[in-house]
Enzyme design. Structure first.
Site, mmCIF file in Angstrom:
data_model
loop_
_atom_site.group_PDB
_atom_site.id
_atom_site.type_symbol
_atom_site.label_atom_id
_atom_site.label_comp_id
_atom_site.label_asym_id
_atom_site.label_seq_id
_atom_site.Cartn_x
_atom_site.Cartn_y
_atom_site.Cartn_z
ATOM 1 N N TRP A 186 0.816 -1.232 0.000
ATOM 2 C CA TRP A 186 0.000 0.000 0.000
ATOM 3 C C TRP A 186 0.840 1.267 0.000
ATOM 4 C CZ3 TRP A 186 -4.355 -1.124 4.181
ATOM 5 C CH2 TRP A 186 -5.256 -2.038 3.628
ATOM 6 N N HIS A 212 12.783 -2.234 -0.625
ATOM 7 C CA HIS A 212 11.984 -1.722 -1.747
ATOM 8 C C HIS A 212 12.749 -0.588 -2.420
ATOM 9 C CE1 HIS A 212 8.865 0.277 -4.028
ATOM 10 N NE2 HIS A 212 8.224 -0.878 -4.013
ATOM 11 N N GLU A 217 11.914 2.200 -3.486
ATOM 12 C CA GLU A 217 11.639 3.556 -2.977
ATOM 13 C C GLU A 217 12.441 3.805 -1.707
ATOM 14 O OE1 GLU A 217 7.372 3.222 -3.072
ATOM 15 O OE2 GLU A 217 7.484 3.242 -5.260
ATOM 16 N N GLY A 257 5.022 1.962 -10.743
ATOM 17 C CA GLY A 257 4.163 3.136 -10.722
ATOM 18 C C GLY A 257 4.152 3.914 -12.027
ATOM 19 N N GLY A 275 1.567 -2.643 -6.209
ATOM 20 C CA GLY A 275 1.446 -1.317 -5.609
ATOM 21 C C GLY A 275 0.086 -0.717 -5.919
ATOM 22 N N GLY A 276 0.050 0.127 -6.943
ATOM 23 C CA GLY A 276 -1.167 0.870 -7.291
ATOM 24 C C GLY A 276 -2.437 0.030 -7.325
#
Ligand code: PGA
Length: 251
Positions: free
Chosen positions: A12, A96, A98, A174, A234-235
């Protein structure tokens, strides 16, 4: 060849309040009741307890999006494996892209986090993947080797099969650009060979997921490939129906 149970995890990221998390779980549970795949939801820390409660009695499990390798101490803003277990989490996404890119997480940190999670009894989901520049420069294998070597460096060989690896090409996260099934299979095959060099049996049983713009429309094509053991989403994981469709496509 070892049977590998598919695993699909909802990452999330920094999304959802507790009430939104509860609503998601109410929508998701009836849709994944009979899922063959193992299902994880990875909420922000503030929602872990809420999601644990909301999914209790179901087969859905909960993982965090990060974890510190130390058990306790002066590490402002961090949480330990013991704290995550205490609140009911069963796994942790580690490394991850990110976290690596935006928060400076290093290979050395991953070399500590992966064994720390295992020792504590959390399922580590180790993320690896190359940037677009690295792929264009044909450096994908070199980058994956570096990340896998670091992440697995201090894992005892007999525990290798307990790790989950997620191959997530950064250019596909993403962005709406998905790796082709061939690209994903090539990279995953390469990762499996790296694990096999440590232990062949472990490489046969260890699950390797694909992540990067996976959605209901492309999940079947990706998850139908023998090398791809599931997805880190993800999304498309923010919506229970879209996420459930991917879980179903996983088998
Ligand atoms: P995405 O994210 O599905 O939104 O591309 C995947 C991930 O970052 O784990």
């Amino acid at each position: 060849m070892a049977e590998r149970r598919p695993l699909v995890a909802a990452n999330w990221k920094m999304n959802k309040t507790r009430s939104e998390a509860e609503e998601f779980c109410r929508g998701l549970l009836p849709l994944v009741e009979n899922a063959a795949a193992e299902v994880f939801v990875c909420p922000p820390l503030t929602c872990i307890g809420t999601v644990v409660e909301a999914v209790s009695g179901s087969a859905v499990e909960v993982a965090s999006q990060n974890m510190h390798w130390e058990g306790e101490g002066a590490f402002t803003g961090e949480v330990s494996a013991a704290m995550l277990l205490d609140v009911g989490a069963r796994g942790a996404i580690l490394g991850h892209s990110e976290r690596r890119r935006l928060f400076g997480e290093t290979d050395e940190a991953l070399a500590r986090k992966v064994p720390a999670a295992l020792e504590a009894g959390l399922l580590p989901i180790l993320c690896v993947g190359e940037t677009e520049e690295e792929r264009d420069a044909e450096e994908t294998d070199r980058v994956l080797r570096r990340q896998i070597d670091a992440g697995l460096a201090r894992v005892e060989v007999h525990r290798l099969a307990e790790i989950v690896i997620a191959y997530e090409p950064i250019w596909a996260i993403g962005t709406g650009r998905t790796a082709t099934p061939e690209q994903a299979e090539d990279a995953i095959g390469f990762i499996r060979a790296l694990v096999a060099a440590r232990n062949e049996q472990a490489a046969e049983s260890l699950r390797i997921l694909y992540g990067g713009s996976m959605k209901p429309e492309n999940a079947e094509e990706l998850l139908g490939r023998g090398e791809i053991d599931g997805g880190l989403i993800g999304g498309a994981s923010l919506d229970p129906e879209a996420f459930a469709a991917i879980v179903t496509a996983a088998g």
